[in-house]
Design an enzyme around this catalytic site. Structure first.
Site, PDB file in Angstrom:
ATOM      1  N   THR A 495       0.828  -1.202   0.000  1.00 51.30           N
ATOM      2  CA  THR A 495       0.000   0.000   0.000  1.00 51.30           C
ATOM      3  C   THR A 495       0.858   1.247   0.000  1.00 51.30           C
ATOM      4  O   THR A 495       1.887   1.316   0.687  1.00 51.30           O
ATOM      5  CB  THR A 495      -0.956   0.015   1.212  1.00 51.30           C
ATOM      6  OG1 THR A 495      -1.651   1.256   1.247  1.00 51.30           O
ATOM      7  CG2 THR A 495      -0.211  -0.191   2.517  1.00 51.30           C
ATOM      8  N   ASP A 496       0.466   2.205  -0.794  1.00 50.80           N
ATOM      9  CA  ASP A 496       1.103   3.511  -0.787  1.00 50.80           C
ATOM     10  C   ASP A 496       0.724   4.214   0.518  1.00 50.80           C
ATOM     11  O   ASP A 496      -0.224   3.810   1.198  1.00 50.80           O
ATOM     12  CB  ASP A 496       0.620   4.311  -2.006  1.00 50.80           C
ATOM     13  CG  ASP A 496       1.306   5.653  -2.119  1.00 50.80           C
ATOM     14  OD1 ASP A 496       2.493   5.742  -1.755  1.00 50.80           O
ATOM     15  OD2 ASP A 496       0.656   6.616  -2.552  1.00 50.80           O
ATOM     16  N   LYS A 497       1.456   5.246   0.871  1.00 49.57           N
ATOM     17  CA  LYS A 497       1.149   5.972   2.112  1.00 49.57           C
ATOM     18  C   LYS A 497       0.214   7.138   1.840  1.00 49.57           C
ATOM     19  O   LYS A 497      -0.929   7.157   2.295  1.00 49.57           O
ATOM     20  CB  LYS A 497       2.425   6.488   2.778  1.00 49.57           C
ATOM     21  CG  LYS A 497       2.160   7.281   4.071  1.00 49.57           C
ATOM     22  CD  LYS A 497       3.421   7.797   4.679  1.00 49.57           C
ATOM     23  CE  LYS A 497       4.024   8.941   3.886  1.00 49.57           C
ATOM     24  NZ  LYS A 497       3.189  10.185   3.957  1.00 49.57           N
TER      25      LYS A 497
END
Length: 834
Positions: A495-497
């Site tokens: 997951t991207d932040k």
């Protein structure tokens, strides 16, 4: 920065792959794009600019005809009605923005064989099922199939009841039919009454069977017509010319009749077809419900005058008024007013969303409290609702890999059943009790009737249709059936932040004044804001801090930096009116300064203040280090050459993220954060959320390589992201999950799109995929077990042991309700909790 000519991504010229053409250097995000570029024609290349495709030497871009749904932006003449790759240059075909579905033209397809498409209603040439409209309409459907089946069923039932009474009456205690109706007349009555049942009510079965023989696509109706036809013709010949039958067909000198079997089987099959048609019509109710939500009219405001117009007449740029309780007519942006909007029909979230000026609103959602003016931004097929319907319709007709199992079995199923029926007839005719030929016929007919290839064929597509519709109701848009099947197997979630775990919008979260030992937090809710695990003092701004924040906001209002916007927004939230600023100056990479009255105010980095000769107090220095450890960006403020305080700015964690991460862990997934942000910030977020692993300071290529590395290790990888920089990883992952709040590039690269852009949506998508796959396996298991047990029992394998034979009528009932049970089980997915 340069633009990749294949995918349109911005890449760093110093580290990107490159290629030369016609004396010009081109840069690429990956070797995949570079190879595609090198494989294109020498005379053309694509340069993304302002969302359009352009050709080399300033030639005009490819202009596809309006009737081409997909086209290649590089190769004139390459058009298609479905997505894919260009056969010339290998580039992915693009959707033609000018394409619209032909008005009034409905395409019909088969629920079991979606590759079958016709421009008119009819029967599938492969399985014989009635074709269904490919697109779901909000208008009431002409339920002609169900009406025809119902009429045939009820008339057939009325005619079959006396046939069954005449044939079975002798078995009823105390009732002797022969005393009232002579045997010869009874036989002719059975013949006359069963003929319209078999030939008229069941005529559709014979028509479909004949087409299956002509195309050699043997199906369920081949078996039904063969079984019913054999029983009817045998009985008809026995009535008209009983003397032609040898003794092996006779019992007590008479030839048995099976009109009741032929008629009852026909009526039972009609009943099953009718109930199944009704059940299948409910699989599209989720999309019908969405379509029905669309507003029919809009209040358009022009030159101060308001007029009611159909939504279809609204154009981009039109100003529309929306009153309390009304549906928002079209996608757009609020330009005046505020309100709460119920978006549950799109996002699945019950709580209304507060909307103000410059906030986006979605067509078909409901305005609750306030009146506002909005500007139409997307109309027709561009609206979110139209895109949801299109995506769901395509996904519902797609085929899951697990369907290949049923397809491979179905290809041999009907010929195998016919072979078993022939063997059954031969065995009973040779070794059965008297009358052997009669037993042979009855058992062979039972084998043909009980087999149900439809149960196998419907097992997967029915579950996919209902599951995709259920997901759409909860804001989970699934591109195809393969995404559902793969999502169930995911072991690692990347997951991207920014924008995925966090809100993606910097906010002021803390303030330290010179000489103060405590950190005064901003007035926003503290939940979900990056902070130390314990010990932080949380309090509101006090009166003495108001001038401090106001001075900083006054200077920052002239800056376009995101951090400046955060300070200005906080001042507005506190209702602090910014003062006028003179002599404003901006230092790139440093900060800003300006005069407010007779005071000089400087706002920026610590070095920016030091370069101006300002001394940094020790207490502020220590406080800044504490804020940085909490992943907050520190902005320094000085007034008249003296540092007066610092402001801590952070990207708050989404409120639903902690619970979502815990749920993902409970489901057995390993969560990895991969972000382009710095290690300190990334580790702070990961520590707060309990994320398993962190990969920070990654380029888009780095995220892409991380996905490839995990795949090479045998992991099943899902990637969640919302930005252009996430697109390569989204496309490379087994399952790409795009946040609907993100960019079009990210959404187009993903197999699943979450309308709300919430991490909790990933949990819902996993629950849905597991529920759908469980439902499919239940259907397949039932279909396989039913046929594996039913066919041998019908053939008479239990007769030597238990003396048990299966009546053709019981076989017909079992066959009819087997496919109905598969559809009914799939409909249970409408109630799955997400």
């Amino acid at each position: 920065m340069a633009t990749d000519p294949i995918c349109g991504m911005m890449v760093d010229e110093t580290s990107a792959l490159r290629a030369e053409r016609d004396g010009q250097t081109f840069y690429f995000c990956s070797d995949h794009c570079r190879q595609k570029f090198l494989g294109t024609q020498k005379s053309e290349f694509r340069t993304p600019h302002s969302g359009h495709s352009h050709l080399h030497h300033d030639e005009m871009a490819v202009q596809p005809p309006a009737n081409a749904k997909y086209f290649c932006p590089m190769c004139p003449g390459v058009e298609s009605n479905q997505p894919g790759d260009c056969p010339k240059c290998g580039m992915a075909l693009e959707r033609n923005p000018a394409w619209v579905a032909t008005a009034g033209k409905t395409i019909y397809t088969c629920p079991m064989h979606p590759e079958i498409e016709r421009d008119h209603p009819g029967d599938c040439p492969k399985c014989g099922m009635a074709l269904e409209p490919k697109t779901v309409s909000a208008e009431p459907e002409d339920d002609g199939e169900t009406r025809v089946l119902a009429r045939k069923f009820w008339i057939g039932l009325i005619l079959t009841a006396p046939v069954l009474f005449l044939a079975m009456g002798e078995w009823l205690p105390g009732l002797r039919i022969e005393q009232w109706i002579p045997k010869a007349i009874s036989e002719w009555l059975e013949f006359l009454l069963s003929t319209p049942v078999v030939l008229w009510a069941g005529g559709m079965f014979f028509g479909r069977a004949w087409r299956s023989l002509k195309t050699w696509q043997l199906n369920m109706f081949t078996l039904i017509a063969t079984g019913v036809g054999a029983a009817y013709i045998y009985s008809a010949v026995a009535v008209v010319a009983p003397g032609i039958f040898p003794p092996s067909f006779q019992q007590h000198g008479e030839v048995g009749l099976y009109f009741e079997a032929a008629a009852v089987i026909t009526v039972l099959v009609l009943l099953g077809q009718m109930l199944e048609a009704k059940a299948r019509s409910r699989t599209g109710q989720a999309i019908k419900a969405l379509l029905g939500l669309a507003a029919k009219t809009a209040h358009r405001v022009r030159d101060g005058q308001e007029e009611d117009v159909p939504v279809d007449d609204v154009q981009k740029g039109d100003v529309l008024r929306v009153r309390p309780g009304e549906k928002i007519p079209i996608d757009g942006v609020i330009i005046e007013g505020r309100s709460n909007v119920d978006e549950s029909m799109i996002t699945g979230e019950p709580m209304p969303a507060t909307k103000g000026v410059n906030d986006a609103v979605v067509g078909a959602t409901v305005n609750q409290t306030g009146t506002f003016l909005m500007r139409a931004e997307k109309v027709g097929a561009e609206t979110l609702l139209a895109q949801i319907v299109q995506m769901v319709a395509e996904a519902q007709r797609s085929r899951a890999p697990i369907q290949k199992l049923a397809d491979s079995v179905a290809g041999y199923f009907v010929p195998a059943v016919i072979g078993i029926a022939v063997i059954t007839f031969v065995v009973w005719a040779a070794w059965g009790p008297a009358p052997a030929m009669a037993y042979a016929l009855v058992n062979a007919v039972s084998v043909l009737i009980i087999a149900c290839p439809c149960a196998l064929g419907l097992a997967t597509p029915m579950s996919i249709m209902v599951g995709v519709g259920r997901g759409a109701q909860s804001g989970i848009l699934i591109r195809n059936a393969e995404a559902i099947e793969t999502t169930e197997k995911v072991t690692h979630l990347l997951t991207d932040k920014t924008g995925t775990l966090t809100a993606g919008k910097p906010k002021v979260v803390s303030v330290v004044s010179a000489g103060s030992a405590s950190i005064l937090l901003a007035s926003h809710k503290s939940e979900g804001i990056i902070s130390s695990p314990a010990g932080s003092q949380r309090s509101q701004f006090s009166g003495e801090d108001t001038p401090f924040l106001g001075l900083a906001a006054a200077v920052e209002q002239l800056s376009e930096h995101p951090l400046a916007r955060a300070i200005v927004d906080e001042a507005k939230h506190k209702k602090i009116a910014p003062s006028p600023v003179n002599d404003f100056e901006s230092t790139t990479g440093g900060g800003v300064s300006g005069k407010i009255g007779d005071r000089m105010v400087r706002v920026g980095k610590e070095k920016f203040l030091q370069d101006s000769g300002i001394v940094i107090p020790d207490d502020l220095k220590q406080a800044s280090l504490q804020l940085q450890e909490k992943a907050q960006t520190v902005v320094w403020v000085a007034v008249d050459g003296k540092a007066v305080g610092i402001i801590g700015i952070a990207d708050p964690i989404k409120e639903t993220a902690p619970a979502a991460i815990r749920a993902l862990h409970d489901m057995g997934l390993k969560v990895i954060m991969c972000t382009g942000d710095n290690w300190k910030t990334a580790e702070a977020v990961a520590k707060e959320l309990g994320i398993d692993e962190v990969r920070a300071e990654l380029t888009p290529q780095g995220k892409h390589e991380l996905v490839r590395q995990l795949k090479a290790e045998g992991k099943i990888v899902a990637m969640a992201g919302d930005g252009i920089n996430d697109a390569p990883a989204l496309a490379e992952a087994h399952v790409g999950i795009a946040m609907g709040t993100g960019t079009d590039v990210a959404i187009q690269s993903a197999g699943i799109t979450l309308v709300k852009g919430d991490l909790q949506g990933i949990v819902k998508a996993l629950v849905l995929s597991r529920g759908v796959m469980k439902n499919i396996r239940q259907n397949l298991f039932f279909a396989f077990i039913y046929n594996a047990l039913g066919v041998p029992i019908a053939a008479g394998v239990l007769y030597p042991v238990l003396g048990l034979l299966l009546s053709p009528m019981i076989a017909g009932a079992a066959m009819s309700f087997s496919s109905l049970s598969v559809v009914s089980n799939a409909l249970r997915l409408r109630e799955v909790k997400l």
